[in-house]
Design a protein around this motif. Sequence first.
Motif, PDB file in Angstrom:
ATOM      1  N   TYR A 120       0.831  -1.206   0.000  1.00 41.33           N
ATOM      2  CA  TYR A 120       0.000   0.000   0.000  1.00 41.33           C
ATOM      3  C   TYR A 120       0.867   1.258   0.000  1.00 41.33           C
ATOM      4  N   GLU A 121       1.992   1.214   0.719  1.00 41.93           N
ATOM      5  CA  GLU A 121       2.895   2.370   0.737  1.00 41.93           C
ATOM      6  C   GLU A 121       3.467   2.632  -0.657  1.00 41.93           C
ATOM      7  N   ASP A 122       3.775   1.570  -1.387  1.00 40.15           N
ATOM      8  CA  ASP A 122       4.245   1.741  -2.768  1.00 40.15           C
ATOM      9  C   ASP A 122       3.151   2.373  -3.625  1.00 40.15           C
ATOM     10  N   ALA A 123       1.926   1.920  -3.427  1.00 36.19           N
ATOM     11  CA  ALA A 123       0.803   2.470  -4.196  1.00 36.19           C
ATOM     12  C   ALA A 123       0.646   3.962  -3.937  1.00 36.19           C
ATOM     13  N   GLN A 124       0.828   4.372  -2.699  1.00 36.01           N
ATOM     14  CA  GLN A 124       0.732   5.797  -2.388  1.00 36.01           C
ATOM     15  C   GLN A 124       1.789   6.590  -3.150  1.00 36.01           C
ATOM     16  N   GLU A 125       2.996   6.034  -3.257  1.00 31.39           N
ATOM     17  CA  GLU A 125       4.061   6.707  -4.001  1.00 31.39           C
ATOM     18  C   GLU A 125       3.758   6.740  -5.500  1.00 31.39           C
ATOM     19  N   TYR A 126       3.289   5.620  -6.034  1.00 32.03           N
ATOM     20  CA  TYR A 126       3.058   5.533  -7.477  1.00 32.03           C
ATOM     21  C   TYR A 126       1.854   6.362  -7.914  1.00 32.03           C
ATOM     22  N   PHE A 127       0.837   6.474  -7.040  1.00 31.81           N
ATOM     23  CA  PHE A 127      -0.336   7.269  -7.388  1.00 31.81           C
ATOM     24  C   PHE A 127      -0.258   8.699  -6.850  1.00 31.81           C
ATOM     25  N   GLY A 128       0.838   9.020  -6.192  1.00 30.83           N
ATOM     26  CA  GLY A 128       1.092  10.401  -5.798  1.00 30.83           C
ATOM     27  C   GLY A 128       0.136  10.961  -4.778  1.00 30.83           C
ATOM     28  N   THR A 129      -0.227  10.179  -3.762  1.00 31.37           N
ATOM     29  CA  THR A 129      -1.163  10.702  -2.769  1.00 31.37           C
ATOM     30  C   THR A 129      -0.531  11.774  -1.887  1.00 31.37           C
TER      31      THR A 129
END
Length: 353
Positions: free
Chosen positions: A297-306
């Motif tokens: 989930y932390e990677d997803a936050q980085e990739y989707f720019g939250t």
Amino acid sequence: MTMQHHDVVPTTVGGRTRGVSRAGIGMAVAAALTLGMGAVQTADAKETIRCVFPFWFGFAPTFVAQDLGYFEEEGFEVTVVFDNDRANVYPALESNDIQCTQRTIGEHIARPLTPDTNTVVIGLTDISVGADGVVAAPDIDSVTDLIGKTFAGEINHPGTLMTAHALQQAGHSFDEVDVRLIQTDDSPAVFEDPDVAAVASWEPMLSEIVRNTSRQGSKILLSSKDFRGLITDVIIVNKEDYEAKREMYAGFMRGIYRAVDLYNKDPEKFLEVAAPHFDVTPDEMKADLGGVYYTSYEDAQEYFGTGGPAKLEDIINQLNDIQVSLDLMDAPINYAAISDPTLTKGLFDGYER
């Protein structure tokens, strides 16, 4: 760039993908529909997300989340059928006969995708960090040594994209390479041809080619571990269904990221659940996961720019340049037009993780 076309037939292998005949592919999509209809006709009918995606260990979190009840806790279930052919999967996805597929972002944005296509990227599943690459002959020491020589691979293979990208970075063009179009499953045999300077492949074939080729001194020239993020697998869903059932898809992503959490905390349990779905043992699956990084989930936050710039947007921009040059796209496509980063923000607020 000259293209040499060879007649190829998909074969069945382990590793990144498993090809099937077009008839088999149609049957696979039909099977997905049958699974879904069976699910909604039960007495306690649940919502069902029908997924069709390639045979690839990177997509294992979906199976783990289903088997361990993560999706059931969210109030729905997921069915899965393996299928690698976009020509059949994407029409079914657009029409909502199936609701989800998973594949590389490069594959996804290739023709015929347009900003108006009824699909949306909502999550990540894994990144290739060595699972894909290019094997080169003994006399090829750098990517520029391929200029004027024969490179063999599928035009949309990750190894082909890496080669085109590396040539661009070196101030050259993929047009300066002679390309022989092959099926990746045939890469070990194709590389035995002394006229082939390099071949795109994936693990476990990538390492097997180096280990078993008669061309002593051959080596892995390019690896996805050196292009981290360029070969990222994403989760794509039907856009209209997503907009109508956004909370269900939020639960879908929570389940997948929870499965990744399990892999990071207890990989043995994860493999015990996942391996049977791929008809391998946990040890066999573990051996082939060396080049795979499951995205948290932390990677997803980085990739989707939250919390800042979206890394996935940068990757799509790089792929736009590469794939337009390879004639895989008619024009660049905008990150914002094909994805929804808002689902990722606060995904676990108020929910168990």
